[in-house]
Design an enzyme around this catalytic site. Structure first.
Site, short mmCIF file in Angstrom:
data_model
loop_
_atom_site.label_atom_id
_atom_site.label_comp_id
_atom_site.label_asym_id
_atom_site.label_seq_id
_atom_site.Cartn_x
_atom_site.Cartn_y
_atom_site.Cartn_z
CB SER A 28 3.34 63.80 -1.57
OG SER A 28 2.18 64.24 -1.09
CE LYS A 70 -3.13 68.80 -4.68
NZ LYS A 70 -2.24 67.52 -4.58
CG ASP A 129 1.58 67.28 -4.64
OD1 ASP A 129 0.37 67.04 -5.10
OD2 ASP A 129 2.29 66.73 -3.85
CB ALA A 153 6.33 72.06 2.44
N PRO A 154 6.39 68.75 2.67
CG PRO A 154 6.03 66.77 4.06
CD PRO A 154 5.27 67.68 3.06
N GLY A 155 8.65 68.05 1.20
CA GLY A 155 9.55 67.67 0.52
C GLY A 155 9.86 66.46 -0.16
C1 SAM Z 1 0.32 68.23 -0.67
S1 SAM Z 1 1.36 69.20 -0.18
C2 SAM Z 1 2.87 69.01 -1.06
C3 SAM Z 1 3.69 67.66 -0.66
C4 SAM Z 1 4.84 67.56 -1.45
N1 SAM Z 1 4.64 67.13 -2.80
C5 SAM Z 1 5.63 66.52 -0.93
O1 SAM Z 1 5.83 65.38 -1.55
O2 SAM Z 1 6.14 66.47 0.24
C6 SAM Z 1 0.49 70.89 -0.78
C7 SAM Z 1 1.54 72.06 -0.70
O3 SAM Z 1 1.06 73.10 -1.26
C8 SAM Z 1 1.37 74.40 -0.74
N2 SAM Z 1 1.00 75.25 -1.19
C9 SAM Z 1 -0.43 75.54 -1.21
N3 SAM Z 1 -0.93 76.88 -1.88
C10 SAM Z 1 0.74 77.38 -2.38
C11 SAM Z 1 1.12 78.42 -3.25
N4 SAM Z 1 0.25 79.20 -3.34
N5 SAM Z 1 2.46 78.50 -3.33
C12 SAM Z 1 3.28 77.55 -3.08
N6 SAM Z 1 2.63 76.41 -2.20
C13 SAM Z 1 1.41 76.29 -1.98
C14 SAM Z 1 1.31 73.89 0.85
O4 SAM Z 1 1.95 74.70 1.62
C15 SAM Z 1 1.68 72.63 0.96
O5 SAM Z 1 2.85 72.38 1.51
#
Ligand code: SAM
Length: 349
Positions: A193, A307, A277, A220-222
């Site tokens: 990502s 998305k 994201d 996450a994961p960051g």
């Molecule tokens: C595609 S991943 C993000 C990847 C991140 N941008 C990276 O570069 O590692 C999507 C994340 O959205 C989080 N997520 C989904 N709904 C959420 C919410 N209501 N609040 C915060 N995080 C949320 C999920 O836990 C997941 O870790």
């Protein structure tokens, strides 16, 4: 110099690169923006089309309404048969007026890659051209047709030579071959990502200084937090999921282990940049970002991935953009090279 026979030689032929996931949507978009009609599919997400507008007119139209689903556009495209001999192919390419004396020629295959035969052709072009040199990429700003850089795209049996419309409508976008970013492989990145954010920052020309504060929703994961923290930005990373310790332990990253909604209810911090994201329905994710507008400083920037479903994504995209516009002017939207079923949007408070 003897000129080889060409096929489809017309200032009205264009070559479009789009996500293989959204070919129909991209072709519809080019139909609406340029009245483009498909001549031939060359490969997944690569199409030769015909238009009635001039190259300059196309450039102006794309700058006025940047394409969302087209990654790169070549105009004034000439199709040359491939001989298989790099020196002979280079001679045919250089017979096109201007190619041999321009500093900015992109050379790649249809996927934007540089396999051995492409590198050989590029070497031949470099040797045969008059200085300045032929390069694989450039960041030239485009003002008129004559300054549109040339691109040479090597296909199965043909070579396509055309001019690149800047970032398919994004004026400061780097002219990556086939719209494929040429970031060097970085084994330290904690997620794929991260590449989406790197691409968005370059395509949208976003410059956030190291003294800035950023809020990363769905961190996450960051990967995104990692990209921002590496630029010296103070990052607040929000996610119920775990962040990679290599990111969470950085001195300029603070972690909130919970949802974006609960973070926004309790924070009194202010940010220069919000990135989002979150893996959520795009309209819900846009709603949460609009709720976050008050924690964004004036002139602050927001970047969000929306998305989308694989089928009929445009209706959902339209609805999500309508939600976003309640909070921000939306500046750009683009299905990036590193986006899968999503579009990345730039907004500013
Ligand atoms: C595609 S991943 C993000 C990847 C991140 N941008 C990276 O570069 O590692 C999507 C994340 O959205 C989080 N997520 C989904 N709904 C959420 C919410 N209501 N609040 C915060 N995080 C949320 C999920 O836990 C997941 O870790």
């Amino acid at each position: 110099m003897k000129r080889m026979a060409t096929i489809d030689t017309s200032p009205h032929t264009i070559l479009a690169f789009c996500s293989p996931l959204y070919e129909d949507v991209a072709l519809n978009e080019l139909g609406t923006l340029l009245g483009a009609r498909v001549l031939r599919k060359l490969s997944a997400g690569v199409f030769l089309l015909t238009v009635s507008h001039s190259p300059l007119d196309i450039q102006q139209r794309m700058l006025a309404t940047p394409a969302v689903f087209t990654r790169q556009l070549l105009v004034d495209v000439e199709t040359l048969p491939r001989s298989g001999l790099p020196a002979e192919d280079a001679r045919a390419v250089l017979a096109r007026p201007g190619v041999g004396s321009t500093p900015d020629v992109l050379v790649s295959d249809l996927a934007g890659r540089h396999p051995h035969d492409v590198v050989s052709l590029k070497q031949e072009l470099t040797t045969a051209s008059t200085p300045p040199t032929v390069r694989l990429d450039n960041g030239a700003e485009v003002e008129d047709e004559a300054r549109l850089p040339f691109a040479v795209v090597v296909g199965e049996g043909h070579i396509y030579v055309g001019r690149v419309v800047a970032g398919a409508g994004l004026p400061h976008a780097p002219a990556w071959p086939a719209g494929r970013p040429d970031f060097p492989f970085d084994p330290e990145l904690v997620s794929r990502s991260a590449l989406k954010l790197l691409e968005a920052l370059q395509l949208f020309d976003v410059n956030i200084g190291p003294a800035a504060r950023a809020l990363d929703l769905g961190a996450a994961p960051g990967g995104w937090s990692q990209v921002l923290a590496a630029r010296g930005i103070e990052v607040t990373a929000v996610d119920p999921g775990l962040l990679d310790p290599r990111v969470a332990s950085r001195p300029n990253v603070s972690v909130y282990a919970g949802t974006a909604q609960s973070f926004l209810r309790q924070t009194d911090e202010r940010f220069d940049l919000i990135v989002n994201d979150m893996r959520l329905d795009s309209r819900e994710s846009a709603r949460i970002l609009v709720d976050a507008v008050n924690v964004l400083r004036p002139q602050g920037v927001a970047i969000i991935t929306l998305k989308l479903p694989e089928h009929a994504p445009t209706a959902i995209l339209r609805q999500a953009l309508e939600v976003l516009r309640r909070g921000f002017p939306v500046l750009q939207a683009r299905c990036l090279y590193f986006n899968r079923n999503e579009v990345t949007v730039l907004a500013r408070r």
